[in-house]
Scaffold this motif. Structure first.
Motif, mmCIF file in Angstrom:
data_model
loop_
_atom_site.group_PDB
_atom_site.id
_atom_site.type_symbol
_atom_site.label_atom_id
_atom_site.label_comp_id
_atom_site.label_asym_id
_atom_site.label_seq_id
_atom_site.Cartn_x
_atom_site.Cartn_y
_atom_site.Cartn_z
ATOM 1 N N GLU A 185 -17.071 57.779 3.365
ATOM 2 C CA GLU A 185 -18.595 58.158 2.853
ATOM 3 C C GLU A 185 -19.245 59.602 3.198
ATOM 4 O O GLU A 185 -19.877 59.962 2.318
ATOM 5 C CB GLU A 185 -19.543 57.125 3.741
ATOM 6 C CG GLU A 185 -19.363 55.728 3.061
ATOM 7 C CD GLU A 185 -20.302 54.998 4.103
ATOM 8 O OE1 GLU A 185 -21.130 55.178 4.822
ATOM 9 O OE2 GLU A 185 -20.517 53.462 3.555
ATOM 10 N N HIS A 186 -18.616 60.219 4.473
ATOM 11 C CA HIS A 186 -19.079 61.579 4.643
ATOM 12 C C HIS A 186 -18.440 62.475 3.678
ATOM 13 O O HIS A 186 -18.906 63.505 3.220
ATOM 14 C CB HIS A 186 -18.493 61.908 6.103
ATOM 15 C CG HIS A 186 -18.973 63.222 6.546
ATOM 16 N ND1 HIS A 186 -18.504 64.193 6.354
ATOM 17 C CD2 HIS A 186 -20.229 63.353 7.370
ATOM 18 C CE1 HIS A 186 -19.046 65.307 6.880
ATOM 19 N NE2 HIS A 186 -20.309 64.914 7.590
ATOM 20 N N TRP A 187 -17.210 62.290 3.374
ATOM 21 C CA TRP A 187 -16.364 63.039 2.351
ATOM 22 C C TRP A 187 -16.990 62.935 0.976
ATOM 23 O O TRP A 187 -17.310 63.843 0.328
ATOM 24 C CB TRP A 187 -14.619 62.573 2.293
ATOM 25 C CG TRP A 187 -14.032 63.308 1.040
ATOM 26 C CD1 TRP A 187 -13.861 62.668 -0.041
ATOM 27 C CD2 TRP A 187 -13.840 64.515 1.082
ATOM 28 N NE1 TRP A 187 -13.307 63.548 -0.893
ATOM 29 C CE2 TRP A 187 -13.044 64.804 -0.307
ATOM 30 C CE3 TRP A 187 -13.713 65.680 1.887
ATOM 31 C CZ2 TRP A 187 -12.415 65.957 -0.660
ATOM 32 C CZ3 TRP A 187 -13.059 67.009 1.340
ATOM 33 C CH2 TRP A 187 -12.710 66.987 0.193
ATOM 34 N N ARG A 204 -18.166 66.185 0.816
ATOM 35 C CA ARG A 204 -16.767 67.086 0.350
ATOM 36 C C ARG A 204 -16.444 67.817 1.538
ATOM 37 O O ARG A 204 -16.049 68.978 1.399
ATOM 38 C CB ARG A 204 -17.138 68.027 -1.057
ATOM 39 C CG ARG A 204 -17.646 67.081 -1.973
ATOM 40 C CD ARG A 204 -16.849 65.810 -2.462
ATOM 41 N NE ARG A 204 -15.542 66.110 -2.993
ATOM 42 C CZ ARG A 204 -14.871 65.078 -3.423
ATOM 43 N NH1 ARG A 204 -15.227 63.736 -2.881
ATOM 44 N NH2 ARG A 204 -13.700 65.070 -3.885
ATOM 45 N N ALA A 205 -16.606 67.188 2.744
ATOM 46 C CA ALA A 205 -16.025 67.864 3.865
ATOM 47 C C ALA A 205 -15.619 66.813 4.845
ATOM 48 O O ALA A 205 -16.305 65.660 4.811
ATOM 49 C CB ALA A 205 -17.091 68.679 4.464
ATOM 50 N N PRO A 206 -14.727 67.222 5.725
ATOM 51 C CA PRO A 206 -14.248 66.101 6.546
ATOM 52 C C PRO A 206 -15.374 65.670 7.788
ATOM 53 O O PRO A 206 -16.262 66.463 7.949
ATOM 54 C CB PRO A 206 -12.891 66.775 7.471
ATOM 55 C CG PRO A 206 -12.487 67.746 6.674
ATOM 56 C CD PRO A 206 -13.642 68.202 5.784
ATOM 57 N N ALA A 216 -8.855 59.768 -0.630
ATOM 58 C CA ALA A 216 -10.234 59.063 -0.014
ATOM 59 C C ALA A 216 -10.465 58.077 -0.918
ATOM 60 O O ALA A 216 -10.955 56.857 -0.369
ATOM 61 C CB ALA A 216 -11.196 60.281 0.007
ATOM 62 N N LYS A 217 -10.328 58.215 -2.083
ATOM 63 C CA LYS A 217 -10.689 57.102 -3.031
ATOM 64 C C LYS A 217 -9.986 55.675 -3.186
ATOM 65 O O LYS A 217 -10.511 54.834 -3.458
ATOM 66 C CB LYS A 217 -10.815 57.622 -4.465
ATOM 67 C CG LYS A 217 -9.553 58.171 -5.287
ATOM 68 C CD LYS A 217 -9.745 58.726 -6.620
ATOM 69 C CE LYS A 217 -8.535 59.526 -7.151
ATOM 70 N NZ LYS A 217 -8.305 60.814 -6.473
ATOM 71 N N PHE A 218 -8.623 55.977 -2.488
ATOM 72 C CA PHE A 218 -7.905 54.585 -2.482
ATOM 73 C C PHE A 218 -7.926 53.884 -0.867
ATOM 74 O O PHE A 218 -7.258 52.968 -0.994
ATOM 75 C CB PHE A 218 -6.430 55.176 -2.610
ATOM 76 C CG PHE A 218 -6.104 55.767 -3.911
ATOM 77 C CD1 PHE A 218 -6.452 55.181 -5.120
ATOM 78 C CD2 PHE A 218 -5.754 57.107 -3.856
ATOM 79 C CE1 PHE A 218 -6.193 55.593 -6.195
ATOM 80 C CE2 PHE A 218 -5.615 57.824 -5.333
ATOM 81 C CZ PHE A 218 -5.943 57.034 -6.383
ATOM 82 N N VAL A 228 -8.597 68.164 4.385
ATOM 83 C CA VAL A 228 -9.387 68.400 3.029
ATOM 84 C C VAL A 228 -8.384 68.018 1.958
ATOM 85 O O VAL A 228 -8.766 67.152 1.148
ATOM 86 C CB VAL A 228 -9.877 69.831 2.988
ATOM 87 C CG1 VAL A 228 -10.272 69.651 1.572
ATOM 88 C CG2 VAL A 228 -10.751 70.107 3.910
ATOM 89 N N GLU A 229 -7.137 68.467 2.040
ATOM 90 C CA GLU A 229 -6.210 68.138 0.811
ATOM 91 C C GLU A 229 -5.923 66.530 0.966
ATOM 92 O O GLU A 229 -5.906 65.781 -0.196
ATOM 93 C CB GLU A 229 -5.020 68.917 1.197
ATOM 94 C CG GLU A 229 -3.899 68.699 -0.085
ATOM 95 C CD GLU A 229 -2.651 69.553 0.101
ATOM 96 O OE1 GLU A 229 -1.762 69.221 -0.565
ATOM 97 O OE2 GLU A 229 -2.652 70.378 0.912
#
Length: 449
Positions: free
Chosen positions: A50-52, A56-58, A28-30, A21-22
């Motif tokens: 896309e799932h994150w 907002r979860a792996p 994720a945005k990069f 998660v961290e």
């Protein structure tokens, strides 16, 4: 990078991208799936991000199974191998130390990949004569790289529950603060000086700056804290003499004649308690910068010495990392770098600063008496100024004036009894203050403050 190291890096990166998660929150945005050549890696990266973004979860095992089955059913790409996707997803989790290293390494990895892609695309457009497009690509690339410098999304005040919980923690003693052993000061600081904070003890020449720093170091050592003490003024042995003096109860100037007694007392004390460690590192006046100190601290940690607290004796004679003609600018840089050192290493940093000449003629030393650069006052989290009248000096008491406090407790004063020969400070109980200094004298000093 060798094929083996590239494989290990990818294995860990994809595990973090699909499980941690961290890591997802930071990076994720990069992740740019469109820039990945291998179809399996591209598909996994795209779906993990896309799932994150949506949940907002792996990516879960069930979600992977469903998505992968759909991909195989609809895909016309005969080269796409679902086994490769599963091998990346189900790889062994990296050990905690490796996970932390890869997470930090990813910062530079993504910046490098973005830089290479941006430069390549820019060059292709320039060669094709599409200068406007080339400038646009370069501008977007620089923006992306700038974002990667700081991956902290900041604080969203609309998420009041989370933010208020963080505020509560900020004003609560979470166990990370290192006390000064002066109860009222520690109370105002909510436990003491915390990791990432800079504390400054302000006093005129000969009024206990180094003694205060030794006192703080000893107080921390007594509760199991590991300290590195940088001395820019005295030899390491003289600093050690002051430390031993207060520990074994023998004046520092008498210690050389009582080494056997001191050794016996010290060894008996250490054997009976759970104390920390203290390492004293000597630099000559202006003989080192904060970068040098940071490198030393990182080396100590690499050698197994767990640095919990840093003392710099004292900040005014530390060399700036860049040359300055103006002394004020040089000192401002040093204090800014000490604050940055505290943040980057995650430790509290105590130092001292010289009060100006006017302070010698004042009963109350305040923030306005900081010598040379007033920027030091802006940078520090806490500034404690030591003051005393002639009457107080005869009684060996003084006042620690809270000249700056992040917790909005500026202006408070704490009476302390000191013994410079032992480098000790102790708070004077409220009921004893008037007996020592007199009610009239105390009122006059308070009015002056």
């Amino acid at each position: 990078m060798t094929a083996s190291s590239d494989r290990i890096l990818k294995q860990h990166l994809y595990w973090l991208l699909t499980h941690d998660v961290e890591f997802l929150n930071r990076y994720a945005k990069f992740v740019r799936a469109d820039r990945i050549d291998a179809p399996e890696e591209k598909w996994l990266s795209q779906n993990a991000v896309e799932h994150w973004n949506k949940y907002r979860a792996p990516l879960s095992e069930d979600a992977l199974t469903i998505l992968l089955a759909e991909k195989v059913r609809l895909s016309s790409d005969k080269q796409f191998d679902p086994d490769i996707v599963e091998s990346l997803f189900y790889a062994d989790a990296p050990e905690d130390s490796v996970r932390l290293f890869i997470s930090d390494y990813a910062h530079d990895y993504f910046r490098k990949e973005d830089s290479l892609y941006t430069v390549g695309e820019f060059a292709d457009l320039v060669r094709a004569g599409k200068m406007d497009d080339a400038v646009e690509v370069l501008s977007a690339g620089v923006t992306q790289l700038t974002a990667l410098v700081d991956v902290d999304d900041g604080v969203d005040v609309m998420d009041a529950k989370t933010v208020l919980a963080d505020i509560k923690a900020l004003f609560s003693d979470d166990g990370t603060a290192i006390p000064t052993a002066i109860d009222l000061l520690d109370s105002l600081m909510v436990g003491g000086l915390r990791p990432g904070e800079l504390g400054v003890f302000l006093a005129p020449p000969g009024h206990g700056k180094s003694q205060w720093l030794v006192h703080v170091a000893r107080a921390a050592w007594e509760i199991g804290i590991n300290i590195v003490y940088f001395s820019f003024e005295m030899s390491a042995e003289r600093v050690a003499a002051r430390f031993y003096a207060g520990t074994v109860g023998i004046d520092s100037d008498q210690l050389a004649m009582n080494t056997k007694k001191a050794l016996k007392t010290f060894n008996k004390l250490v054997a009976a308690g759970d104390y920390g460690s203290l390492r004293i590192k000597r630099y000559p006046d202006k003989g080192a910068t904060c970068r040098d100190m940071t490198a030393y601290l990182e080396d100590r940690r690499a050698q197994g010495f767990p640095v919990d607290l840093v003392i710099v004796d004292y900040g005014d004679i530390v060399a700036p990392s860049t040359k300055h003609i103006d002394r004020r600018e040089a000192q401002a840089e040093v204090y800014l770098e000490m604050r940055r050192m505290a943040e980057e290493l995650g430790v509290p940093v105590w130092t001292a600063s010289q009060a100006n000449r006017a302070a010698l003629r004042r009963n109350v030393v305040t923030i306005e008496h900081i010598a040379d650069s007033f920027d030091k006052a802006k940078i520090a989290d806490y500034i404690f100024a030591f003051s005393q009248t002639n009457e107080e000096k005869r009684e060996k008491v003084g006042r620690v004036f809270v000249a700056k406090c992040r917790n909005n407790a500026d202006g408070r004063e704490v009476y302390v009894r000191y013994n410079f020969a032992l480098s000790t400070f102790e708070e004077v109980p409220e009921e004893e203050v008037d007996q020592i200094v007199g009610t009239k004298q105390r009122t006059m000093v308070q009015e002056a403050a």
